[in-house]
Structures are given as structure tokens and as C-alpha cells.
Design an enzyme around this catalytic site. Structure first.
Site, PDB file in Angstrom:
ATOM      1  N   LYS A  47      -3.448   8.561   0.542  1.00  0.00           N
ATOM      2  CA  LYS A  47      -2.023   8.887   0.367  1.00  0.00           C
ATOM      3  C   LYS A  47      -1.256   7.593   0.617  1.00  0.00           C
ATOM      4  O   LYS A  47      -1.789   6.668   1.250  1.00  0.00           O
ATOM      5  CB  LYS A  47      -1.574   9.985   1.347  1.00  0.00           C
ATOM      6  CG  LYS A  47      -1.863   9.677   2.798  1.00  0.00           C
ATOM      7  CD  LYS A  47      -1.493  10.857   3.674  1.00  0.00           C
ATOM      8  CE  LYS A  47      -1.989  10.643   5.098  1.00  0.00           C
ATOM      9  NZ  LYS A  47      -1.781  11.794   5.946  1.00  0.00           N
ATOM     10  N   ASN A  56      -1.312   5.705   3.930  1.00  0.00           N
ATOM     11  CA  ASN A  56      -2.519   5.021   4.413  1.00  0.00           C
ATOM     12  C   ASN A  56      -2.858   3.768   3.607  1.00  0.00           C
ATOM     13  O   ASN A  56      -3.982   3.275   3.644  1.00  0.00           O
ATOM     14  CB  ASN A  56      -3.718   5.979   4.419  1.00  0.00           C
ATOM     15  CG  ASN A  56      -3.640   6.944   5.589  1.00  0.00           C
ATOM     16  OD1 ASN A  56      -2.886   6.709   6.527  1.00  0.00           O
ATOM     17  ND2 ASN A  56      -4.390   8.028   5.540  1.00  0.00           N
ATOM     18  N   THR A  73      -4.868  16.055   3.645  1.00  0.00           N
ATOM     19  CA  THR A  73      -3.421  16.200   3.588  1.00  0.00           C
ATOM     20  C   THR A  73      -3.152  17.214   2.481  1.00  0.00           C
ATOM     21  O   THR A  73      -3.657  17.034   1.373  1.00  0.00           O
ATOM     22  CB  THR A  73      -2.804  14.833   3.217  1.00  0.00           C
ATOM     23  OG1 THR A  73      -3.093  13.927   4.283  1.00  0.00           O
ATOM     24  CG2 THR A  73      -1.316  14.929   3.015  1.00  0.00           C
ATOM     25  N   ASP A  84      -6.825   3.781   8.356  1.00  0.00           N
ATOM     26  CA  ASP A  84      -7.012   5.129   8.909  1.00  0.00           C
ATOM     27  C   ASP A  84      -8.251   5.827   8.358  1.00  0.00           C
ATOM     28  O   ASP A  84      -8.214   6.484   7.321  1.00  0.00           O
ATOM     29  CB  ASP A  84      -5.780   6.004   8.683  1.00  0.00           C
ATOM     30  CG  ASP A  84      -5.759   7.134   9.713  1.00  0.00           C
ATOM     31  OD1 ASP A  84      -6.835   7.476  10.234  1.00  0.00           O
ATOM     32  OD2 ASP A  84      -4.671   7.648  10.012  1.00  0.00           O
TER      33      ASP A  84
END
Length: 683
Positions: A501, A504, A536, A517
Site C-alpha cells: 500500500k 509502506n 489491509t 514494514d
């Protein structure tokens, strides 16, 4: 001056004064509107930052879909599933009207209605009954949820912060997010009258779904092994074929294949019976009957053949089918005994060259402070997440900057994320890839664990995207290409990332992108599946939501979502309510904006195919197919890898103090509690 003229002037004056008053009133109203708008926006932001917990669908009909994702995405960390939790509970027998009420309730629920018939049948089977008296609390706002409910009889009130939201009556579903993951309840539900509820806990639901999916896969592999054409394939390849197959349903007397027509698909019967007939002197002669587990049409997969018989559904039939084109994409037909997996395995087991251990010590790191603005003199915080904070630190002698991630050990234990933390450290220590952030050291004390990472001074792609609204195609192509390189590196090492996403993706000083991450990354043997519910919401692949077991294919799905979000400013499936996001993902309908190029639409739709085995990047040529897609036609991959491309992202990077490209966060003095369980012995 003539009287008439004076009168006119007087009238004009009065009109002007009147106009002034109107203007003033309008300005006041405008100010009022602006104030209300700001308040609304504030409220919206608050709501959106809590949105991943929202559990009660708003009354439909007046819902305006949020156009742009304004708040950072909520994250769902997976919980370990008991591997073989046997369902010991006595099954509650349900009569016809009870079953019908439950099925109707499921069918009108946004999320549950997308489950398949078998899953719905299992839900009906395993729901148990609970009774509540008037005034009893079923759910308390702010508590953690692990059950969903369907109202069998009675009335309940739903309140939020003391405000009445709505009344629930027979056939209503509530709390359904809790069967997917551990989430905070966002409202209180109380019985108004005596109430009967059907309920199910998350562990039960996830265990049934997982066990069912595993059994179904094993069964399908068994069926495929009986097909002569496929007998030389290994389990990895058979698993790939299953990922590409579609479920198709036929009504009684439907012809599935017709004698003499060109064959282009292979079928396994999952339910029902199929009649096989041949034309003998103008009459259809029955040759045999086929039932569950039997297959037909396999010759069509490897050579041009005409069908030698007609197969007709005798009663309703469900088949699992794969067509020739998809099969050829999945398995290189030339040599059907196929690729040798042992090479990949040896490579994966080769010992990692670990990065040269530096002599960095935690006590050598000192905070960098804001030089100006409202937080002047406070230590710089680069980011805040559910799991901790990232601070900007430096070392005195050589003035090198580091991003130091600090996570509360108590929090890790509470959320059962010990394994994930240890794995994140292990991965980051081992990777040496220009497109993945480097770990310089890891430390711990009684309260926290600390990860000292490379500092990417360009900031987050998320922040840049919010600043400009949406990216031009060349910027999106460049960002995505960097992610493709990171994926290629990780997947070769049998690691899936699972948390792509914009939040990150970090920009280094040259504007190149690095993945950060790795809390959700996981090592997976090719051909195996994992069953955790993780990621997510907006970026989750359908197979994760359906608990069907997932693998590296989820990374390609999220790549498609990322491309869409970079080009449009928000992801294709979004809503302020997670269950609506999941429903949209399972429907899989992507609406493209008029300004998106044909090539962009093409790559997104190929990456976001609902069947994992058909996704671009996950067919027989692997990630090469992604690199060769025409959307990347201007990309020089070699130059990108060696860092010789001019990054179009560079113009997004602001000049100024080293933290200028980051959002600012207030300092937090509170200390986490100490934690002594010892899970971090090897950290």
C-alpha cells in the site's frame, strides 16, 4: 438637483444598503457553512480513522461513497489458527423456518451473501442459540469482538456514545466483522425485549472454513491425479491448476460438451451426475454415467481434438473446469513432467549472506529535534502506527540518520504477534536488495524492541499521493516497477510480502522506492497455502477474505490495486465500512476513470483476476509477464536495477530540513508497561 433625481438616488442608496445587508447575511451564512464544513470534515476524518472498526451498516439508500481514501489504511494482523480445531460443539438442529430465516439474513448481508453455498450451509449448521432478557447487553461499545449474531426473535437497540442508532429485529445480522478478525465493537447492542439470537465465534468460523478449504484442495489434487494426462505433474503444479480452475453449474439436461465439436476444456465433477452418450446411426446411445470425482475432456488440454462423445447433466451438476488457454498459461505443455522443483528449494535453503554486522549500539543514537514550527524542540517522529512509533535518530560522530522503529513488547504479546516480529527481523537482516529498506541493527529492553532502519529522506508515497491527488502515468510506472523488483527478489526467496500500500513505500534521496514494514511477510514453500486473515482491507485478495488459502498470488492482486490507487488517488474497492469493501472485492467489478490509459486498465484487470492461478505474474512465466506488459514498455529494467534511471518521483521531494518530507507528529511521553515473558530471547 431635480427632485426626481434625488428620489432615484435615495432609492439606489436604499437598494445598495439592502444589497449590503444581503451580502453580509450571505457572508455570515458562508462562514457558517465553512465552519460546518470544517467540522464535518474533521468528523469525517475521525470517523475514517476509526472506520476499520465500524461494524454497523448505515441505513442504505442515502450513502455517498467516499471518492478518495483520506485516512491511512487500517491494518489487520493475523491471529494463529489452531491447526486442527475439531468442532466438538453439539450441532443445534434447526427446523425449516429457522433455516430459512438464517439463510435470508445471510443473503441480505453485504458481506456474508458473497460466501459460497457450502460455506453458507456450514454456517447454518454451526450457529448456536443464545437468549437475552430485556436490558441485557449483547455487545459493549469499545470491547473486542469475537462473535457475530443473527436475530431469531425479539428487538434490540443499537447505540453509539449514548445516541440511538437503530433497532434490530428478526432477520438482522450484527457483529459480522468479528468472525473475520479481532476488532473493536463500535456500538452497544442491548435487548429491548426477550431476545433469541443465533451466534457464531470467530475461531469456529475460521476453523471450519480453513479445514473445509484444505480438505477440498486435497480432494481436488486426488481427483487430478487420476487424470492420465496429468499423472506426471507434481503437487506444486496440481495446486497451480486448482488455482486456475473455475466452478461452473449446469441445470438438468444441459449439454456440457457435444460430440464432434472442438474440445477446449477439461472438467471434474464436484456434484451431481453426467450422462455420456455417443451418436450411433443417428441415435444417442448411452455409454456410461459419471459421478463426483470423475473427469472428462482431458485430451483437449494437450492436443487439438474433436469431442468423441456428448456429456449431459442429469439433474443439477457442479463441475470444476479449466480451459485450454488457461491451462497452457499455467503449465508449459511441451514437457508435461514439468519443471524440477528441487532447484528452487536448494536455492531457498542456501545460507543467507547476512549483512555485515555494524558496531552500532542503541546508546549511540540520539534524537533529531524539530527546528521550527509548532513542535519546535520536540524529537522528530516520522510515523505512528498501531504497533509503535518511528523516530528520526542520528549518531554524533558521522552524523548518519536512521529511522528507529520502537514497538511495545506488551502490545506484541497482547496481539499475539511474536512470530511476526521475529520473522520481520529475520527477513530484514537477510535481505540485500536496493528496493527494500535495510536493517542496521535490532535491540530490546524490558519495554520495547527497537529496529534501526535505513532513513529514506524522501518520505512516504502515501503523503506525496495525498499532496498531488493522483500521479501521472510515468510516476506510477516508475513506483510500480520498483515494487516489481522488490517482489522478484522476495518471491525468489519464497517470501510473500502481503502488505503492499502507498503507506509502506518510501522514497530515498534519489526518488527510488523502497518497501518497508515486513510485519506481515511470510515464508511459504511453493505449492503450499497459508490460511491467515491478514492485510489491509482495500488491498486484500478475494481468496484471503474467503479463507480459501492463499500464496504469492495475493502480492500480484495488491500490485493491481496499488497501480489503480496511484493513478486514481484512491483504491478501486473502498467504503467507510470494511464489510462493504469485502463485498465489493468479492464482486470484483472495477470501475476505471476516463483518464486511465488502455494499457493501465489492461494490467490492472490482469493482476486483479479473481482466480489466483490466472493472475498476471502467477502463471507459468511468473513475474516476467508483469515486466513484459505493455504498460511498462518505456521501462529499462536493467537501468532501474542498477540505479541509472532518472526518477520521475524526484520532483515530488521537497528541499529543507531532513524531515521536511514527513508529516509531523506530537511527542508522546507515555511509557509502555514492562514485559518479561521472554519471547524475544533471540531478538
Amino acid at each position: 438637483m431635480p427632485a426626481a433625481m434625488e428620489k432615484q438616488i435615495e432609492e439606489l442608496k436604499q437598494q445598495l444598503e439592502k444589497q449590503c445587508l444581503i451580502n453580509k447575511e450571505l457572508q455570515r451564512q458562508n462562514k457558517d457553512l465553512e465552519k460546518r464544513l470544517t467540522e464535518k470534515e474533521k468528523l469525517l476524518q475521525q470517523l475514517q480513522s476509526q472506520y476499520h472498526d465500524l461494524e454497523f451498516p448505515s441505513q442504505t439508500g442515502n450513502e455517498i461513497e467516499p471518492e478518495v481514501r483520506k485516512s491511512r489504511a487500517a491494518v489487520i494482523a493475523s491471529e494463529p489458527i489452531p491447526e486442527n480445531l475439531e468442532i466438538k460443539r453439539a450441532r443445534v438442529k434447526k427446523n425449516v423456518s429457522e433455516t430459512s430465516l438464517i439463510v435470508k439474513a445471510i443473503q441480505k448481508n453485504d458481506f456474508l451473501s458473497r460466501l459460497d453455498d457450502e460455506q453458507i450451509a456450514m454456517m447454518v449448521d454451526l450457529l448456536k442459540v443464545s437468549h437475552f432478557n430485556p436490558g441485557d447487553e449483547v455487545i459493549q461499545e469499545g470491547s473486542e469482538g469475537d462473535s457475530m449474531y443473527i436475530v431469531a426473535a425479539g428487538e434490540l437497540s443499537v447505540t453509539q456514545s449514548g445516541r440511538d442508532l437503530r433497532t434490530l429485529t428478526s432477520g438482522d445480522v450484527f457483529g459480522e466483522l468479528a468472525i473475520l478478525y479481532n476488532c473493536k465493537r463500535t456500538a452497544t447492542v442491548k435487548a429491548k425485549t426477550p431476545v433469541h439470537l443465533w451466534c457464531m465465534e470467530r475461531q469456529t468460523y475460521r476453523s471450519i472454513m480453513t479445514n473445509k478449504s484444505k480438505k477440498k484442495r486435497e480432494q481436488l489434487v486426488g481427483f487430478l491425479k487420476t487424470a492420465h494426462t496429468l499423472k506426471d505433474l507434481n503437487d506444486v503444479q496440481l495446486s497451480k491448476i486448482i488455482d486456475s480452475m473455475e466452478e461452473v453449474k449446469y441445470q438438468d439436461k444441459d449439454v456440457i460438451v457435444r460430440e464432434g465439436t472442438e474440445g477446449n476444456a477439461f472438467y471434474i465433477i464436484l456434484k451431481g451426475e453426467v450422462l455420456v452418450t455417443k451418436n450411433v446411426n443417428g441415435h444417442e446411445k448411452q455409454i456410461r454415467r459419471m459421478g463426483k470425482g470423475e473427469h472428462f475432456g482431458e485430451q483437449a488440454l494437450i492436443r487439438e481434438v474433436l469431442r468423441t462423445a456428448t456429456c449431459t447433466a442429469d439433474g443439477p451438476v457442479t463441475c470444476f473446469s479449466i480451459d485450454k488457454e488457461v491451462f497452457e498459461e499455467t503449465i508449459p505443455v511441451e514437457h508435461l513432467e514439468l519443471f524440477d522443483d528441487s532447484k528452487v528449494m536448494q536455492e531457498a535453503q542456501a545460507p543467507e549472506k547476512s549483512s555485515p554486522s555494524s558496531t552500532l549500539r542503541l546508546k549511540d543514537l540520539i534524537p533529531v529535534f524539530y527546528q521550527e514550527g509548532r513542535y519546535q524542540g520536540d524529537p522528530v517522529t516520522l510515523g505512528v502506527g498501531g504497533f509503535g512509533r518511528v523516530a528520526l535518530m542520528t549518531t554524533l560522530p558521522h552524523g548518519k540518520y536512521y529511522a528507529v522503529k520502537r514497538v511495545s513488547k506488551k502490545h506484541i504479546v497482547a496481539k499475539r504477534q511474536e512470530e511476526h516480529m521475529l520473522f520481520e527481523k529475520k527477513i530484514l537482516k537477510a535481505v540485500q536488495c536496493e528496493f527494500i529498506v535495510r536493517l542496521h541493527g535490532a535491540f530490546k529492553d524490558t519495554r520495547y524492541i527497537y529496529m534501526v532502519m535505513e532513513f529514506c529522506s524522501g518520505g512516504e508515497i502515501w503523503t506525496k499521493l495525498k499532496e498531488v491527488g493522483r500521479f501521472d502515468e510515468p510516476v506510477a510506472v516508475f513506483c510500480t516497477a520498483c515494487v516489481v523488483e522488490a517482489y522478484a527478489y522476495l518471491h525468489k526467496k519464497n517470501i510473500m510480502y502481503r502488505d503492499l500500500k502507498p503507506e509502506n513505500l518510501m522514497l530515498d534521496v534519489k526518488g527510488y522506492i523502497k518497501l518497508v514494514d515486513f510485519g506481515f511477510a511470510k515464508e511459504l514453500v511453493r505449492g503450499e497455502k497459508t490460511y491467515s486473515f491478514v492485510g489491509t482491507p482495500e488491498y486484500m485478495a478475494p481468496e484471503i477474505i474467503k479463507n480459501q488459502g492463499h500464496d504469492f498470488a495475493v502480492d500480484f492482486w495488491s500490485l493491481g490495486i496499488l497501480i489503480f490507487e496511484l493513478l486514481a488517488g484512491s483504491p478501486p474497492f473502498s467504503s467507510s465500512e470494511p464489510q462493504k469493501i469485502y463485498a465489493k472485492i468479492l464482486d470484483g467489478e472495477i470501475r476505471y476513470a476516463p483518464y486511465m490509459s488502455e494499457a493501465a486498465k489492461s494490467i490492472i484487470s490482469k493482476l486483479c483476476r479473481p482466480r489466483p492461478g490466472q493472475r498476471l505474474g502467477n502463471t507459468k512465466n511468473g513475474i516476467k509477464d508483469v515486466r513484459h506488459h505493455r504498460w511498462f514498455s518505456s521501462m529499462n529494467w536493467h537501468k532501474l536495477r542498477v540505479g541509472q534511471l532518472e526518477a520521475p518521483t524526484a520532483r515530488l521531494i521537497r528541499k529543507g530540513p531532513c524531515y521536511i518530507n514527513f508529516d509531523r507528529f506530537p511527542d508522546d511521553q507515555t511509557k509502555a508497561e514492562e514485559e518479561f515473558s521472554g519471547w524475544d530471547r533471540d531478538f
